[in-house]
Design a protein around this motif. Structure first.
Motif, PDB file in Angstrom:
ATOM      1  N   TYR A 163      -8.668   1.971  -7.709  1.00 16.28           N
ATOM      2  CA  TYR A 163      -7.143   2.011  -7.777  1.00 16.28           C
ATOM      3  C   TYR A 163      -6.454   1.023  -6.983  1.00 16.28           C
ATOM      4  O   TYR A 163      -7.080   0.640  -5.610  1.00 16.28           O
ATOM      5  CB  TYR A 163      -6.656   3.510  -7.202  1.00 16.28           C
ATOM      6  N   VAL A 164      -5.401   0.390  -7.278  1.00 21.19           N
ATOM      7  CA  VAL A 164      -4.743  -0.690  -6.758  1.00 21.19           C
ATOM      8  C   VAL A 164      -4.464  -0.563  -5.225  1.00 21.19           C
ATOM      9  O   VAL A 164      -4.681  -1.604  -4.737  1.00 21.19           O
ATOM     10  CB  VAL A 164      -3.361  -1.154  -7.303  1.00 21.19           C
ATOM     11  N   ALA A 165      -3.986   0.656  -4.720  1.00 23.95           N
ATOM     12  CA  ALA A 165      -3.594   0.729  -3.129  1.00 23.95           C
ATOM     13  C   ALA A 165      -4.994   0.713  -2.550  1.00 23.95           C
ATOM     14  O   ALA A 165      -5.061   0.295  -1.223  1.00 23.95           O
ATOM     15  CB  ALA A 165      -2.893   1.869  -3.135  1.00 23.95           C
ATOM     16  N   VAL A 166      -5.986   1.284  -3.146  1.00 22.13           N
ATOM     17  CA  VAL A 166      -7.249   1.067  -2.475  1.00 22.13           C
ATOM     18  C   VAL A 166      -7.851  -0.331  -2.086  1.00 22.13           C
ATOM     19  O   VAL A 166      -8.362  -0.632  -1.212  1.00 22.13           O
ATOM     20  CB  VAL A 166      -8.422   2.217  -2.934  1.00 22.13           C
ATOM     21  N   ILE A 193       0.864  -1.208   0.030  1.00 26.77           N
ATOM     22  CA  ILE A 193       0.076   0.056   0.062  1.00 26.77           C
ATOM     23  C   ILE A 193       0.813   1.247   0.049  1.00 26.77           C
ATOM     24  O   ILE A 193       0.610   2.102  -0.780  1.00 26.77           O
ATOM     25  CB  ILE A 193      -0.875   0.015   1.203  1.00 26.77           C
ATOM     26  N   ASP A 194       1.886   1.339   0.999  1.00 24.22           N
ATOM     27  CA  ASP A 194       2.587   2.557   0.820  1.00 24.22           C
ATOM     28  C   ASP A 194       3.447   2.613  -0.305  1.00 24.22           C
ATOM     29  O   ASP A 194       3.764   3.694  -0.738  1.00 24.22           O
ATOM     30  CB  ASP A 194       3.670   2.355   2.094  1.00 24.22           C
ATOM     31  N   ALA A 195       3.971   1.483  -0.851  1.00 26.33           N
ATOM     32  CA  ALA A 195       4.668   1.477  -2.295  1.00 26.33           C
ATOM     33  C   ALA A 195       3.780   2.235  -3.318  1.00 26.33           C
ATOM     34  O   ALA A 195       4.245   2.682  -4.374  1.00 26.33           O
ATOM     35  CB  ALA A 195       5.351   0.354  -2.511  1.00 26.33           C
ATOM     36  N   LEU A 196       2.210   1.855  -3.292  1.00 29.02           N
ATOM     37  CA  LEU A 196       1.913   2.178  -4.314  1.00 29.02           C
ATOM     38  C   LEU A 196       0.625   3.351  -4.502  1.00 29.02           C
ATOM     39  O   LEU A 196       0.108   3.648  -5.249  1.00 29.02           O
ATOM     40  CB  LEU A 196       0.935   0.947  -4.828  1.00 29.02           C
ATOM     41  N   ALA A 197       0.533   3.522  -3.314  1.00 27.28           N
ATOM     42  CA  ALA A 197      -0.739   4.813  -2.914  1.00 27.28           C
ATOM     43  C   ALA A 197      -0.195   6.183  -3.456  1.00 27.28           C
ATOM     44  O   ALA A 197      -1.076   6.838  -3.765  1.00 27.28           O
ATOM     45  CB  ALA A 197      -0.890   4.832  -1.209  1.00 27.28           C
ATOM     46  N   ASP A 198       0.892   6.501  -3.418  1.00 27.18           N
ATOM     47  CA  ASP A 198       1.309   7.805  -3.540  1.00 27.18           C
ATOM     48  C   ASP A 198       2.947   7.867  -3.942  1.00 27.18           C
ATOM     49  O   ASP A 198       3.326   6.912  -3.452  1.00 27.18           O
ATOM     50  CB  ASP A 198       0.860   8.823  -2.630  1.00 27.18           C
ATOM     51  N   VAL A 199       3.462   8.901  -4.073  1.00 28.53           N
ATOM     52  CA  VAL A 199       5.041   9.072  -4.055  1.00 28.53           C
ATOM     53  C   VAL A 199       5.343   8.763  -2.767  1.00 28.53           C
ATOM     54  O   VAL A 199       5.015   8.788  -1.781  1.00 28.53           O
ATOM     55  CB  VAL A 199       5.282  10.575  -4.472  1.00 28.53           C
ATOM     56  N   PRO A 200       6.558   8.166  -2.965  1.00 34.95           N
ATOM     57  CA  PRO A 200       7.298   7.537  -1.451  1.00 34.95           C
ATOM     58  C   PRO A 200       7.610   8.369  -0.464  1.00 34.95           C
ATOM     59  O   PRO A 200       8.194   9.627  -1.060  1.00 34.95           O
ATOM     60  CB  PRO A 200       8.324   6.619  -1.782  1.00 34.95           C
ATOM     61  N   THR A 201       7.432   8.515   0.701  1.00 30.96           N
ATOM     62  CA  THR A 201       7.713   9.534   1.575  1.00 30.96           C
ATOM     63  C   THR A 201       9.244   9.196   2.189  1.00 30.96           C
ATOM     64  O   THR A 201       9.571   8.158   1.771  1.00 30.96           O
ATOM     65  CB  THR A 201       6.740   9.464   2.823  1.00 30.96           C
ATOM     66  N   ASP A 202       9.702  10.131   2.740  1.00 32.24           N
ATOM     67  CA  ASP A 202      11.055   9.910   3.285  1.00 32.24           C
ATOM     68  C   ASP A 202      11.053   8.823   4.164  1.00 32.24           C
ATOM     69  O   ASP A 202      12.147   7.994   4.358  1.00 32.24           O
ATOM     70  CB  ASP A 202      11.672  11.248   3.852  1.00 32.24           C
ATOM     71  N   GLU A 203      10.108   8.788   4.930  1.00 35.82           N
ATOM     72  CA  GLU A 203       9.894   7.746   6.142  1.00 35.82           C
ATOM     73  C   GLU A 203       9.909   6.416   5.501  1.00 35.82           C
ATOM     74  O   GLU A 203      10.320   5.455   6.105  1.00 35.82           O
ATOM     75  CB  GLU A 203       8.740   7.975   6.763  1.00 35.82           C
ATOM     76  N   PHE A 204       9.001   6.277   4.594  1.00 35.67           N
ATOM     77  CA  PHE A 204       8.808   4.977   3.906  1.00 35.67           C
ATOM     78  C   PHE A 204      10.291   4.552   3.404  1.00 35.67           C
ATOM     79  O   PHE A 204      10.544   3.321   3.474  1.00 35.67           O
ATOM     80  CB  PHE A 204       7.881   5.154   2.811  1.00 35.67           C
ATOM     81  N   PRO A 216     -10.709   5.634   3.252  1.00 35.95           N
ATOM     82  CA  PRO A 216     -10.341   6.727   4.007  1.00 35.95           C
ATOM     83  C   PRO A 216     -10.455   8.068   2.953  1.00 35.95           C
ATOM     84  O   PRO A 216      -9.935   7.885   1.832  1.00 35.95           O
ATOM     85  CB  PRO A 216      -8.924   6.709   4.711  1.00 35.95           C
ATOM     86  N   GLU A 217     -10.781   9.178   3.529  1.00 33.66           N
ATOM     87  CA  GLU A 217     -11.039  10.181   2.693  1.00 33.66           C
ATOM     88  C   GLU A 217      -9.701  10.658   2.055  1.00 33.66           C
ATOM     89  O   GLU A 217      -9.483  11.442   1.129  1.00 33.66           O
ATOM     90  CB  GLU A 217     -11.890  11.463   3.539  1.00 33.66           C
ATOM     91  N   GLU A 218      -8.661  10.638   2.641  1.00 32.07           N
ATOM     92  CA  GLU A 218      -7.380  11.080   2.630  1.00 32.07           C
ATOM     93  C   GLU A 218      -6.528  10.313   1.096  1.00 32.07           C
ATOM     94  O   GLU A 218      -5.841  10.877   0.647  1.00 32.07           O
ATOM     95  CB  GLU A 218      -6.388  11.172   3.523  1.00 32.07           C
ATOM     96  N   TYR A 219      -7.483   9.313   0.965  1.00 35.06           N
ATOM     97  CA  TYR A 219      -6.704   8.565  -0.166  1.00 35.06           C
ATOM     98  C   TYR A 219      -7.075   9.351  -1.464  1.00 35.06           C
ATOM     99  O   TYR A 219      -7.912   9.647  -1.898  1.00 35.06           O
ATOM    100  CB  TYR A 219      -7.510   7.080  -0.401  1.00 35.06           C
ATOM    101  N   PRO A 220      -5.907   9.524  -2.015  1.00 36.20           N
ATOM    102  CA  PRO A 220      -5.863  10.273  -3.415  1.00 36.20           C
ATOM    103  C   PRO A 220      -6.491   9.805  -4.614  1.00 36.20           C
ATOM    104  O   PRO A 220      -6.669  10.722  -5.741  1.00 36.20           O
ATOM    105  CB  PRO A 220      -4.441  10.672  -3.691  1.00 36.20           C
ATOM    106  N   GLU A 221      -6.744   8.595  -4.698  1.00 43.56           N
ATOM    107  CA  GLU A 221      -7.414   7.936  -5.886  1.00 43.56           C
ATOM    108  C   GLU A 221      -8.730   7.218  -5.710  1.00 43.56           C
ATOM    109  O   GLU A 221      -9.127   7.090  -4.659  1.00 43.56           O
ATOM    110  CB  GLU A 221      -6.330   6.655  -6.271  1.00 43.56           C
ATOM    111  N   GLU A 222      -9.282   6.888  -6.837  1.00 43.47           N
ATOM    112  CA  GLU A 222     -10.645   6.464  -6.974  1.00 43.47           C
ATOM    113  C   GLU A 222     -10.679   4.996  -6.355  1.00 43.47           C
ATOM    114  O   GLU A 222      -9.656   4.396  -6.022  1.00 43.47           O
ATOM    115  CB  GLU A 222     -11.146   6.471  -8.331  1.00 43.47           C
ATOM    116  N   ASP A 223     -11.844   4.594  -5.955  1.00 42.93           N
ATOM    117  CA  ASP A 223     -12.028   3.278  -5.133  1.00 42.93           C
ATOM    118  C   ASP A 223     -11.417   2.196  -5.982  1.00 42.93           C
ATOM    119  O   ASP A 223     -11.134   0.804  -5.350  1.00 42.93           O
ATOM    120  CB  ASP A 223     -13.526   3.032  -4.827  1.00 42.93           C
TER     121      ASP A 223
END
Length: 209
Positions: free
Chosen positions: A133-136, A20-31, A124-131
């Motif tokens: 999307y693979v990470a959802v 999920i972290d790898a595919l939801a959005d651009v990778p964060t520094d923490e990830f 969750p509302e903060e998810y940037p993509e449609e239902d």
């Protein structure tokens, strides 16, 4: 619940969290920092696909462990954007893009949402993509695994149906596209792990449902 069962649930959740972290959005520094410094690999063989994916990820970590994590994050952000964001994304990681029985982001997306609602979940509302999307879809799978861990046996049935009606209909094609389009070994590893993980999860759901 036995120690082995708890360990299996922990492993299932750790891997789906990573995907999920790898595919939801651009990778964060923490990830990126966690992947480079703290990723825990299985001690034993799991399956051919998962073993291959873990090997690819291990080689990526070995090649980047001594680099500045910020530089690694920059490279992965650029590649994620090129692959999944665009302005002309190479991969559209949406179920409705890959299915022949619905239009991209069309009516088929409502069927995905209905599967979520039937199991009592909404993204969750903060998810940037449609239902669709693979990470959802992976986040929904994580929800079902957590329910299973808490003793909700019906969650295995929801998972089996979701594999049959949704995930199994398109993930293999997505994985193939990511492998073909990726210019970074990290996302090749993610694609292989995604394929192996969902095969593993489907087998569990079929056995338990």
């Amino acid at each position: 619940m036995s120690v082995d069962q708890r360990a299996l649930y922990d492993a299932r959740l750790e891997l789906v969290n990573f995907l999920i972290d790898a595919l939801a959005d651009v990778p964060t520094d923490e990830f990126v920092e966690t992947v480079l410094r703290d990723f825990v690999f299985p001690e034993e063989s799991v399956s051919d696909d998962l073993d291959r994916g873990f090997g690819q990820l291990e080689r990526f970590i070995a090649a980047n462990r001594d680099r500045d994590p910020g530089d690694v994050q920059h490279d992965l952000e650029r590649e994620f954007t090129r692959l999944f964001v665009g302005p002309r994304p190479r991969v559209l990681a949406h179920e409705t893009y890959y299915r022949d029985d619905t239009d991209f982001r069309g009516a088929g997306r409502a069927k995905v949402t209905a599967s979520y609602s039937a199991a009592g979940w909404s993204p969750p509302e903060e998810y940037p993509e449609e239902d669709d999307y693979v990470a959802v879809e992976l986040a929904f799978l994580r929800y079902l695994i957590r329910r299973q861990r808490s003793g909700a046996e019906e969650a295995f049935g929801y998972q089996r149906v979701f594999h049959e009606e949704h995930l199994s209909e398109w993930i293999d094609d997505l994985v193939e596209d990511v492998r073909e389009q990726s210019q970074d070994p990290f996302y090749e590893a993610v694609a292989t792990l995604l394929e192996g993980y969902l095969t593993f999860e489907e087998e569990i759901a079929m056995q338990m449902a």
